[in-house]
Design a protein around this motif. Structure first.
Motif, PDB file in Angstrom:
ATOM      1  N   GLU A 148       0.801  -1.316  -0.250  1.00 37.17           N
ATOM      2  CA  GLU A 148      -0.233  -0.014  -0.023  1.00 37.17           C
ATOM      3  C   GLU A 148       0.890   1.073   0.013  1.00 37.17           C
ATOM      4  OE1 GLU A 148      -3.204   0.468  -0.371  1.00 37.17           O
ATOM      5  OE2 GLU A 148      -3.524  -1.793  -0.734  1.00 37.17           O
ATOM      6  N   ALA A 149       1.822   1.375   0.750  1.00 37.89           N
ATOM      7  CA  ALA A 149       2.779   2.494   0.750  1.00 37.89           C
ATOM      8  C   ALA A 149       3.396   2.443  -0.535  1.00 37.89           C
ATOM      9  CB  ALA A 149       3.977   2.342   1.725  1.00 37.89           C
ATOM     10  N   CYS A 150       3.900   1.172  -1.436  1.00 32.26           N
ATOM     11  CA  CYS A 150       4.444   1.450  -2.675  1.00 32.26           C
ATOM     12  C   CYS A 150       3.513   2.214  -3.576  1.00 32.26           C
ATOM     13  CB  CYS A 150       4.683   0.061  -2.977  1.00 32.26           C
ATOM     14  SG  CYS A 150       6.034  -0.348  -4.146  1.00 32.26           S
ATOM     15  N   VAL A 151       2.195   1.844  -3.388  1.00 30.77           N
ATOM     16  CA  VAL A 151       1.419   2.504  -4.436  1.00 30.77           C
ATOM     17  C   VAL A 151       1.148   3.923  -4.268  1.00 30.77           C
ATOM     18  CG1 VAL A 151      -1.080   2.549  -4.729  1.00 30.77           C
ATOM     19  CG2 VAL A 151      -0.112   0.210  -4.464  1.00 30.77           C
ATOM     20  N   ARG A 152       1.076   4.179  -2.790  1.00 31.77           N
ATOM     21  CA  ARG A 152       1.078   5.625  -2.497  1.00 31.77           C
ATOM     22  C   ARG A 152       2.208   6.550  -3.020  1.00 31.77           C
ATOM     23  NH1 ARG A 152      -0.982   3.690   2.447  1.00 31.77           N
ATOM     24  NH2 ARG A 152       1.223   4.215   3.400  1.00 31.77           N
ATOM     25  N   VAL A 153       3.544   5.665  -2.941  1.00 25.25           N
ATOM     26  CA  VAL A 153       4.735   6.473  -3.458  1.00 25.25           C
ATOM     27  C   VAL A 153       4.820   6.447  -4.940  1.00 25.25           C
ATOM     28  CG1 VAL A 153       7.023   6.707  -3.102  1.00 25.25           C
ATOM     29  CG2 VAL A 153       5.729   6.296  -1.136  1.00 25.25           C
ATOM     30  N   LEU A 154       4.666   5.257  -5.434  1.00 23.53           N
ATOM     31  CA  LEU A 154       5.021   5.219  -6.813  1.00 23.53           C
ATOM     32  C   LEU A 154       3.951   5.453  -7.959  1.00 23.53           C
ATOM     33  CD1 LEU A 154       7.082   1.897  -6.809  1.00 23.53           C
ATOM     34  CD2 LEU A 154       7.916   4.207  -6.178  1.00 23.53           C
ATOM     35  N   ALA A 155       2.649   5.031  -7.449  1.00 26.19           N
ATOM     36  CA  ALA A 155       1.621   5.386  -8.488  1.00 26.19           C
ATOM     37  C   ALA A 155       1.504   6.721  -9.119  1.00 26.19           C
ATOM     38  CB  ALA A 155       0.342   5.048  -7.807  1.00 26.19           C
ATOM     39  N   PRO A 156       1.927   7.810  -8.472  1.00 29.79           N
ATOM     40  CA  PRO A 156       1.980   9.267  -9.193  1.00 29.79           C
ATOM     41  C   PRO A 156       3.141   9.186 -10.376  1.00 29.79           C
ATOM     42  CG  PRO A 156       1.636   9.375  -6.842  1.00 29.79           C
ATOM     43  CD  PRO A 156       1.854   7.885  -6.970  1.00 29.79           C
ATOM     44  N   PHE A 157       3.795   8.295 -10.171  1.00 28.85           N
ATOM     45  CA  PHE A 157       4.813   8.533 -10.945  1.00 28.85           C
ATOM     46  C   PHE A 157       5.151   7.364 -12.011  1.00 28.85           C
ATOM     47  CE2 PHE A 157       6.372  10.517  -7.066  1.00 28.85           C
ATOM     48  CZ  PHE A 157       6.795  11.749  -7.561  1.00 28.85           C
ATOM     49  N   VAL A 158       4.227   6.547 -12.206  1.00 25.57           N
ATOM     50  CA  VAL A 158       4.232   5.188 -13.087  1.00 25.57           C
ATOM     51  C   VAL A 158       4.518   5.661 -14.265  1.00 25.57           C
ATOM     52  CG1 VAL A 158       2.736   3.851 -14.225  1.00 25.57           C
ATOM     53  CG2 VAL A 158       2.654   3.845 -11.666  1.00 25.57           C
ATOM     54  N   GLY A 159       4.046   6.860 -14.822  1.00 24.96           N
ATOM     55  CA  GLY A 159       4.299   7.331 -16.305  1.00 24.96           C
ATOM     56  C   GLY A 159       5.427   7.584 -16.422  1.00 24.96           C
ATOM     57  N   GLU A 160       6.362   8.173 -15.482  1.00 26.82           N
ATOM     58  CA  GLU A 160       7.791   8.863 -15.532  1.00 26.82           C
ATOM     59  C   GLU A 160       8.731   7.690 -15.243  1.00 26.82           C
ATOM     60  OE1 GLU A 160       8.225  12.671 -14.024  1.00 26.82           O
ATOM     61  OE2 GLU A 160       6.197  12.352 -12.943  1.00 26.82           O
ATOM     62  N   ILE A 161       8.569   6.946 -14.429  1.00 27.97           N
ATOM     63  CA  ILE A 161       9.462   5.906 -13.775  1.00 27.97           C
ATOM     64  C   ILE A 161      10.087   4.869 -14.799  1.00 27.97           C
ATOM     65  CG2 ILE A 161       9.957   3.904 -12.335  1.00 27.97           C
ATOM     66  CD1 ILE A 161       7.844   5.107 -10.527  1.00 27.97           C
ATOM     67  N   GLU A 162      11.463   4.956 -15.192  1.00 29.14           N
ATOM     68  CA  GLU A 162      12.144   4.424 -16.123  1.00 29.14           C
ATOM     69  C   GLU A 162      12.683   2.944 -15.770  1.00 29.14           C
ATOM     70  OE1 GLU A 162      14.543   6.985 -18.854  1.00 29.14           O
ATOM     71  OE2 GLU A 162      14.220   8.243 -17.353  1.00 29.14           O
ATOM     72  N   ALA A 163      12.887   2.872 -14.178  1.00 25.61           N
ATOM     73  CA  ALA A 163      13.564   1.686 -13.864  1.00 25.61           C
ATOM     74  C   ALA A 163      13.140   1.278 -12.418  1.00 25.61           C
ATOM     75  CB  ALA A 163      14.905   1.720 -14.043  1.00 25.61           C
ATOM     76  N   VAL A 164      12.956   0.477 -11.808  1.00 26.37           N
ATOM     77  CA  VAL A 164      12.658  -0.082 -10.631  1.00 26.37           C
ATOM     78  C   VAL A 164      14.002  -0.905 -10.174  1.00 26.37           C
ATOM     79  CG1 VAL A 164      11.188  -1.134  -8.916  1.00 26.37           C
ATOM     80  CG2 VAL A 164      10.200  -0.047 -10.781  1.00 26.37           C
ATOM     81  N   VAL A 165      14.469  -0.439  -9.031  1.00 20.24           N
ATOM     82  CA  VAL A 165      15.417  -1.081  -8.426  1.00 20.24           C
ATOM     83  C   VAL A 165      15.278  -1.645  -6.864  1.00 20.24           C
ATOM     84  CG1 VAL A 165      18.026  -0.855  -7.632  1.00 20.24           C
ATOM     85  CG2 VAL A 165      17.370   0.383  -9.505  1.00 20.24           C
ATOM     86  N   GLY A 166      15.427  -2.817  -6.760  1.00 20.26           N
ATOM     87  CA  GLY A 166      15.047  -3.516  -5.531  1.00 20.26           C
ATOM     88  C   GLY A 166      16.165  -3.798  -4.747  1.00 20.26           C
ATOM     89  N   ALA A 167      16.310  -3.925  -3.263  1.00 19.76           N
ATOM     90  CA  ALA A 167      17.152  -4.583  -2.352  1.00 19.76           C
ATOM     91  C   ALA A 167      16.418  -5.435  -1.515  1.00 19.76           C
ATOM     92  CB  ALA A 167      18.006  -3.408  -2.035  1.00 19.76           C
ATOM     93  N   GLY A 168      17.265  -6.303  -0.903  1.00 20.40           N
ATOM     94  CA  GLY A 168      16.713  -7.338   0.354  1.00 20.40           C
ATOM     95  C   GLY A 168      15.889  -8.382  -0.213  1.00 20.40           C
ATOM     96  N   ASP A 169      14.606  -8.209   0.124  1.00 17.91           N
ATOM     97  CA  ASP A 169      13.512  -9.342  -0.267  1.00 17.91           C
ATOM     98  C   ASP A 169      13.084  -9.382  -1.575  1.00 17.91           C
ATOM     99  OD1 ASP A 169      11.819 -11.321  -0.385  1.00 17.91           O
ATOM    100  OD2 ASP A 169      10.415 -10.773   1.079  1.00 17.91           O
ATOM    101  N   LYS A 170      13.812  -9.807  -2.473  1.00 20.03           N
ATOM    102  CA  LYS A 170      13.524  -9.621  -4.040  1.00 20.03           C
ATOM    103  C   LYS A 170      12.289 -10.314  -4.479  1.00 20.03           C
ATOM    104  CE  LYS A 170      17.237  -7.322  -5.068  1.00 20.03           C
ATOM    105  NZ  LYS A 170      18.322  -7.997  -6.219  1.00 20.03           N
ATOM    106  N   ARG A 171      11.999 -11.196  -3.904  1.00 23.45           N
ATOM    107  CA  ARG A 171      10.795 -12.097  -3.991  1.00 23.45           C
ATOM    108  C   ARG A 171       9.547 -11.280  -3.572  1.00 23.45           C
ATOM    109  NH1 ARG A 171      10.322 -18.279  -2.246  1.00 23.45           N
ATOM    110  NH2 ARG A 171      11.863 -18.554  -3.491  1.00 23.45           N
ATOM    111  N   GLY A 172       9.624 -10.834  -2.481  1.00 23.08           N
ATOM    112  CA  GLY A 172       8.599  -9.924  -1.909  1.00 23.08           C
ATOM    113  C   GLY A 172       8.238  -8.635  -2.692  1.00 23.08           C
ATOM    114  N   ILE A 173       9.568  -8.089  -3.107  1.00 26.49           N
ATOM    115  CA  ILE A 173       9.334  -6.841  -4.115  1.00 26.49           C
ATOM    116  C   ILE A 173       8.633  -7.216  -5.438  1.00 26.49           C
ATOM    117  CG2 ILE A 173      10.748  -5.213  -5.355  1.00 26.49           C
ATOM    118  CD1 ILE A 173      12.783  -5.562  -3.142  1.00 26.49           C
ATOM    119  N   ALA A 174       8.970  -8.280  -6.059  1.00 25.09           N
ATOM    120  CA  ALA A 174       8.340  -8.749  -7.377  1.00 25.09           C
ATOM    121  C   ALA A 174       6.796  -9.193  -7.083  1.00 25.09           C
ATOM    122  CB  ALA A 174       8.962 -10.206  -7.623  1.00 25.09           C
TER     123      ALA A 174
END
Length: 242
Positions: A148-174
């Motif tokens: 839910e936090a990810c939606v609030r932070v990232l959703a407004p920028f979905v059209g602009e975000i060119e890449a997503v970088v993850g660290a830690g629990d990669k399976r959870g991030i996916a």
């Protein structure tokens, strides 16, 4: 500032801030002599007069779209490396998360929080099963909160975000990115490894140093061994104390 680590198969991997790439390349040529340069799919490779090779990769799995004239390669490479891209960063680890959107090294939006998730227990039998069920439930709640936090932070920028970088629990991030409001970002998740600490705001703010870096695979020829003095010459006699 740059960092260095041994490379698989030999040589070193050097991470260089894009703003320092020209200085690094000039230093490479100064140390190793004039260099031939060629374009590769993900960057450029310099081969110096002494046999040293510097294979330079663009950040964030960037690629050249077309052939570049040899005399323009370094300039084109540096220009691409220094481009301020919009990147989402998600750090997830045992109930804690740090999520941010960057333009270049500037943090545009973020959210950091922690949800309690019980650690593993050494208890056996029924108690162990009860603890495991409780832990799974807490982990599911924590992941939902992070999503839910990810939606609030990232959703407004979905059209602009060119890449997503993850660290830690990669399976959870996916899994988080399968949420329908973030589904457009799923194919922008890069297999980029970052060495990060606990999900904190300072940790998040430090990630551009890694995801913006140009990675250079440097290989240098082994130095030739010094000649051993002949036992009959003056140096040999001096070495023996004759």
């Amino acid at each position: 500032m740059s960092s260095s680590r041994p490379a698989t198969g030999g040589g070193r991997i050097i991470a260089v801030a894009p703003e320092r790439v020209v200085r690094w390349l000039n230093g490479f040529i100064g140390r190793h002599g004039p260099s031939a340069i060629e374009q590769t799919l993900d960057g450029i490779t310099l081969t110096a007069a002494d046999g040293s090779v510097a294979a330079c990769a663009l950040p964030l799995d960037e690629r050249f779209e077309a052939e570049v004239e040899p005399e323009e390669l370094v300039e084109a490479f540096v220009e691409r490396a220094e481009t301020e891209r919009v990147v989402a960063v998600v750090i997830l680890r045992k109930g804690a998360f740090a999520i941010g959107v960057f333009r270049g090294a500037k943090l545009l939006a973020s959210k950091v929080d922690t949800t309690y998730v019980q650690g593993r227990t050494a208890a056996g039998g029924w108690s162990q099963q009860r603890y495991a069920r409780r832990r799974e439930k807490q982990a599911a709640i924590a992941l939902k909160k992070a999503t839910e936090a990810c939606v609030r932070v990232l959703a407004p920028f979905v059209g602009e975000i060119e890449a997503v970088v993850g660290a830690g629990d990669k399976r959870g991030i996916a899994e988080m990115l399968t949420e329908k409001r973030l589904a457009a970002l799923g194919d922008r998740l890069l297999p980029l490894s970052m060495d990060v600490g606990e999900p904190r705001l300072n940790t998040l703010k430090d990630t551009p140093r890694q995801f913006r870096a140009v990675h250079i695979h440097l290989t240098e020829p082994e130095p030739e061994p010094e000649p051993v003095p002949d036992a009959g010459d003056a140096e040999g006699r001096a070495a023996r104390g004759d």
